[in-house]
Write an enzyme that holds these catalytic residues in place. Structure first.
Site, PDB file in Angstrom:
ATOM      1  N   PRO A 196       0.824  -1.209   0.000  1.00  0.00           N
ATOM      2  CA  PRO A 196       0.000   0.000   0.000  1.00  0.00           C
ATOM      3  C   PRO A 196       0.859   1.261   0.000  1.00  0.00           C
ATOM      4  O   PRO A 196       1.910   1.305   0.630  1.00  0.00           O
ATOM      5  CB  PRO A 196      -0.757  -0.115   1.331  1.00  0.00           C
ATOM      6  CG  PRO A 196       0.208  -0.828   2.227  1.00  0.00           C
ATOM      7  CD  PRO A 196       0.925  -1.825   1.347  1.00  0.00           C
ATOM      8  N   GLY A 197       0.400   2.265  -0.697  1.00  0.00           N
ATOM      9  CA  GLY A 197       1.075   3.559  -0.692  1.00  0.00           C
ATOM     10  C   GLY A 197       0.100   4.647  -0.284  1.00  0.00           C
ATOM     11  O   GLY A 197       0.035   5.071   0.871  1.00  0.00           O
ATOM     12  N   CYS A 228       4.470  28.831 -16.100  1.00  0.00           N
ATOM     13  CA  CYS A 228       4.066  29.214 -17.452  1.00  0.00           C
ATOM     14  C   CYS A 228       3.649  27.999 -18.273  1.00  0.00           C
ATOM     15  O   CYS A 228       4.331  27.603 -19.211  1.00  0.00           O
ATOM     16  CB  CYS A 228       5.181  30.007 -18.105  1.00  0.00           C
ATOM     17  SG  CYS A 228       5.404  31.566 -17.227  1.00  0.00           S
ATOM     18  N   GLU A 229       2.555  27.414 -17.880  1.00  0.00           N
ATOM     19  CA  GLU A 229       1.918  26.277 -18.553  1.00  0.00           C
ATOM     20  C   GLU A 229       0.441  26.373 -18.207  1.00  0.00           C
ATOM     21  O   GLU A 229       0.105  26.562 -17.047  1.00  0.00           O
ATOM     22  CB  GLU A 229       2.375  24.935 -17.959  1.00  0.00           C
ATOM     23  CG  GLU A 229       3.816  24.601 -18.080  1.00  0.00           C
ATOM     24  CD  GLU A 229       4.092  23.683 -19.259  1.00  0.00           C
ATOM     25  OE1 GLU A 229       3.150  23.298 -19.978  1.00  0.00           O
ATOM     26  OE2 GLU A 229       5.273  23.383 -19.445  1.00  0.00           O
ATOM     27  N   TYR A 253       2.106  11.028  -3.367  1.00  0.00           N
ATOM     28  CA  TYR A 253       2.380  11.500  -4.738  1.00  0.00           C
ATOM     29  C   TYR A 253       2.305  13.028  -4.807  1.00  0.00           C
ATOM     30  O   TYR A 253       1.869  13.600  -5.797  1.00  0.00           O
ATOM     31  CB  TYR A 253       1.436  10.826  -5.749  1.00  0.00           C
ATOM     32  CG  TYR A 253       1.484   9.326  -5.648  1.00  0.00           C
ATOM     33  CD1 TYR A 253       2.575   8.620  -6.125  1.00  0.00           C
ATOM     34  CD2 TYR A 253       0.467   8.611  -5.002  1.00  0.00           C
ATOM     35  CE1 TYR A 253       2.651   7.241  -5.981  1.00  0.00           C
ATOM     36  CE2 TYR A 253       0.544   7.229  -4.853  1.00  0.00           C
ATOM     37  CZ  TYR A 253       1.634   6.557  -5.351  1.00  0.00           C
ATOM     38  OH  TYR A 253       1.717   5.195  -5.201  1.00  0.00           O
TER      39      TYR A 253
HETATM   40  C1  LIG Z   1       2.814   2.465  -7.087  1.00  0.00           C
HETATM   41  C2  LIG Z   1       2.868   1.032  -6.667  1.00  0.00           C
HETATM   42  C3  LIG Z   1       2.247   0.620  -5.486  1.00  0.00           C
HETATM   43  C4  LIG Z   1       1.448   1.549  -4.601  1.00  0.00           C
HETATM   44  O1  LIG Z   1       0.297   2.012  -5.187  1.00  0.00           O
HETATM   45  P1  LIG Z   1      -0.783   2.826  -4.302  1.00  0.00           P
HETATM   46  O2  LIG Z   1      -1.858   3.117  -5.244  1.00  0.00           O
HETATM   47  O3  LIG Z   1      -0.096   4.042  -3.812  1.00  0.00           O
HETATM   48  O4  LIG Z   1      -1.200   1.931  -3.198  1.00  0.00           O
HETATM   49  C5  LIG Z   1       2.372  -0.705  -5.113  1.00  0.00           C
HETATM   50  N1  LIG Z   1       3.072  -1.589  -5.871  1.00  0.00           N
HETATM   51  C6  LIG Z   1       3.689  -1.233  -7.010  1.00  0.00           C
HETATM   52  C7  LIG Z   1       4.426  -2.234  -7.783  1.00  0.00           C
HETATM   53  C8  LIG Z   1       3.599   0.090  -7.452  1.00  0.00           C
HETATM   54  O5  LIG Z   1       4.185   0.432  -8.594  1.00  0.00           O
END
Ligand SMILES: *Cc1c(COP(=O)(O)O)cnc(C)c1O
Length: 419
Positions: free
Chosen positions: A276-277, A343-344, A372
């Site tokens: 998870p991220g 400037c975009e 992110y």
């Molecule tokens: C980006 C990524 C994640 C995390 O994705 P989330 O949407 O932030 O949970 C996990 N595994 C891999 C291989 C990724 O590239």
């Protein structure tokens, strides 16, 4: 749930007022709440505790700040890294090498050699070619690389095209119908210890059914690979759970996710791995920014803030929504376009958005900017590299310095032939 709340009309991170941080550090600046981060880490971990054997590797790319990684390491998280640089960060944060998973479609020879030397826990192989190269490096070092094979399940994640990763036309993993044969070929390599399969179908998923379809599909593949005589002890189910960016949006909870995983993986007899991220870090940060000026337009007024697409790229890259509000709202509302100074035309955070009335000099925030956000920042237009702050109760600290153009200029050289 987060710890960014109004106290006496002023937005605070935990017990620290955002104007205090802006006064000391300047704007724009990312502000993280340690309590929110810890809470999200625990909610996710505790939800998965209904599963028999679990490892969680935090997707470092969502927020690679060293202080963030330290907090997560203390909560028992490992790391999912996609570059040598991210691996060095995870190790610098004190994560055990064995808890680090190396993902990514373009691991270089040097990165794989260093990761093997560091003793990282698992390589998520993205191709036969990569596996054969890693096997050779491992043989050269006299070690065996623990590996899983990333499969592209050809499932539509139902998210933005630029963050979908599990359709056949995406670059990630090996094609589903060739996966069993590639697994068998790699399992015959003495430098590799093949131990399972992996997938990751995309990010900011708002529904569980694409994940369920993908997990069901890879479960069938797992059985086929076992039937062919191979041992599978680990299955890596990736990340991807989304978070609400708009107040009122509903997303699957970690408990719903865990219940679905438990149902689909019942009887698999493996260690399940998760990456998870966003679900961990998304709500743990805001981007604090000051209104430079409000400019009249042909339509709605343009609110020009001092944050830009180089600081928070998601709206420009993915048409993403971030809730926006005043740090000291007085209840009045206006409709405006919110833009940065770059400037975009893509340096646009929102068009025709109903927001708190703001004026020149007011402090404002973009919410849900912990994932992110800073990790994608650049210095485009020779702007500062945005600093980061972490709050802990009534304490706070700068956890990433502002990098000013003079520092970057000092790394540039005029060659002799131009003198
Ligand atoms: C980006 C990524 C994640 C995390 O994705 P989330 O949407 O932030 O949970 C996990 N595994 C891999 C291989 C990724 O590239």
């Amino acid at each position: 749930m987060d710890h960014f709340e109004y106290q006496s009309g002023v937005l605070h991170a935990e017990a620290v007022s955002l104007p205090a941080i802006a006064d000391a550090v300047g704007t724009p600046v990312y502000v993280y709440s340690r309590a929110t981060l810890t809470r999200h880490a625990r909610v996710f971990r505790d939800a998965l505790a209904i599963l028999p054997s679990v490892r969680i590797a935090f997707a470092v790319k969502s927020n690679p700040n060293l202080a963030v990684l330290k907090v997560l390491a203390a909560e028992g998280y490992g790391a999912d890294v996609v570059s040598g640089g991210e691996m060095e960060r995870a190790l610098a944060a004190g994560m055990a090498p064995g808890s680090v998973v190396f993902s990514g479609v373009g691991k270089t020879t040097a990165e794989m050699a260093r990761a093997l030397q560091a003793g990282i826990g698992q390589f998520n192989l993205e191709s036969l070619e990569e596996g054969l190269e890693l096997a050779e490096i491992a043989r050269g070092q006299g070690v065996v690389a623990p590996c899983v094979l990333r499969v592209n399940p050809d499932v539509d994640a139902g998210t933005h095209g630029k963050i979908s990763t599990g359709k056949a036309e995406n670059k990630f993993g090996v094609p589903f119908d060739r996966a069993a044969a590639i697994y068998a070929r790699l399992a015959a390599e003495p430098g590799l210890a093949m131990r399972g399969l992996a997938l990751h179908i995309g990010s900011q998923l708002s529904r569980l059914d694409p994940l369920e379809a993908a997990f069901t599909k890879i479960g069938g593949l797992m059985r086929a690979v076992r039937d062919a005589g191979h041992t599978i002890t680990h299955m890596d189910l990736g990340g991807g759970i989304g978070v609400p960016y708009k107040a009122g949006e509903l997303f699957p909870s970690p408990e719903d996710y865990a219940a679905m995983v438990a149902r689909v993986t019942d009887g698999w007899g493996v260690t399940l791995m998760f990456e998870p991220g966003r679900v961990i870090t998304g709500n743990t940060g805001v981007l604090l920014t000051r209104v430079i000026r409000v400019k009249e337009g042909a339509g709605h007024p343009w609110v020009v803030v001092d944050a830009a697409m180089n600081d928070l790229a998601r709206p420009a890259m993915y048409d993403a929504w971030h809730d926006f509000g005043s740090v000291t709202p007085d209840g009045a509302r206006m409709t405006a376009n919110i833009v940065g100074p770059i400037c975009e035309s893509s340096d646009t955070f929102a068009m025709a958005r109903e927001i708190d009335v703001v004026a020149r000099g007011d402090l404002t925030v973009f919410r849900t900017a912990g994932a992110y956000g800073a990790s994608m920042a650049s210095t485009y237009n020779s702007r500062d590299m945005v600093p980061e702050v972490m709050v802990d109760g009534d304490r706070w600290a700068v956890v990433a310095d502002r990098i000013v153009p003079a520092t970057i200029l000092a790394a540039e050289r005029v060659p002799d032939f131009l003198r």
